[in-house]
Write an enzyme that holds these catalytic residues in place. Sequence first.
Site, PDB file in Angstrom:
ATOM      1  N   HIS A  76      90.183  31.202  28.666  1.00  0.00           N
ATOM      2  CA  HIS A  76      89.396  32.215  27.968  1.00  0.00           C
ATOM      3  C   HIS A  76      88.037  32.350  28.652  1.00  0.00           C
ATOM      4  O   HIS A  76      87.330  31.358  28.850  1.00  0.00           O
ATOM      5  CB  HIS A  76      89.224  31.827  26.501  1.00  0.00           C
ATOM      6  CG  HIS A  76      90.508  31.793  25.733  1.00  0.00           C
ATOM      7  ND1 HIS A  76      91.444  30.793  25.903  1.00  0.00           N
ATOM      8  CD2 HIS A  76      91.028  32.643  24.807  1.00  0.00           C
ATOM      9  CE1 HIS A  76      92.479  31.016  25.111  1.00  0.00           C
ATOM     10  NE2 HIS A  76      92.255  32.132  24.440  1.00  0.00           N
ATOM     11  N   ASP A 119     100.654  30.637  21.961  1.00  0.00           N
ATOM     12  CA  ASP A 119      99.453  31.400  22.271  1.00  0.00           C
ATOM     13  C   ASP A 119      98.187  30.597  21.964  1.00  0.00           C
ATOM     14  O   ASP A 119      98.238  29.389  21.710  1.00  0.00           O
ATOM     15  CB  ASP A 119      99.479  32.747  21.546  1.00  0.00           C
ATOM     16  CG  ASP A 119      99.328  32.615  20.031  1.00  0.00           C
ATOM     17  OD1 ASP A 119      99.018  31.502  19.544  1.00  0.00           O
ATOM     18  OD2 ASP A 119      99.503  33.626  19.329  1.00  0.00           O
ATOM     19  N   SER A 120      97.058  31.261  21.972  1.00  0.00           N
ATOM     20  CA  SER A 120      95.770  30.587  21.782  1.00  0.00           C
ATOM     21  C   SER A 120      95.644  29.916  20.420  1.00  0.00           C
ATOM     22  O   SER A 120      94.853  28.982  20.249  1.00  0.00           O
ATOM     23  CB  SER A 120      94.624  31.598  21.950  1.00  0.00           C
ATOM     24  OG  SER A 120      94.707  32.234  23.206  1.00  0.00           O
TER      25      SER A 120
END
EC number: 2.3.1.251
Length: 204
Positions: A76, A119-120
Amino acid sequence: MSYKHLISACIFSSLCLGQVNAVLAEDKLPPSNTSTGQHSELSVDNDNLWQRLLRNISLAWDSPNQELYIPLNTWHNRWTYDDDKIESYNERPWGIGYGKYRYDENNNWHAVYAMAFMDSHNEVEPIIGYGYQKMWIPAEMDGWRFGVGFTASITARHEYHYIPIPLPLPLISIEYNKFSLQTTYIPGTYNNGNVLFTWMRWQF
């Protein structure tokens, strides 16, 4: 992490790829009142971007060449996120993917693929798509290839109730023989998106 969710995502991806294959099979059939030769001539004469895309997807689908995908990292962008957000996100996704690929007469890469990964937020995210890369092969570096291109994909996320979302993205890869590191950048706004997603590809 839920194994049931991951299995469901893989099944979802497989079903979507199956539907694509069925559509492409119908697309390749000539009209009953048109000969095969006439149909080929018409296809060439009336070729447009959409038809070329469908043809490239079809050729990749029919290829005997296969690929394994292993997600490695979801970084990120630190300039677009608050520190507390970064600390809460998963950046070491685990998952798996499968694809079929071919290199065309210009040594450019085409593939259709399906992948599912955490996912995150540690929720399962499936993605299916078509990828294309224009390849550069240095003459003095035997076995090495470098690629730049795009993927036209569809994903689905937990926070959006797994509604299919179109996702066109850029692609960059560094390849050596059958091994490849491939990456894309997912743009976004502050505290959303702006992720560098990297995975490994192994051709077999």
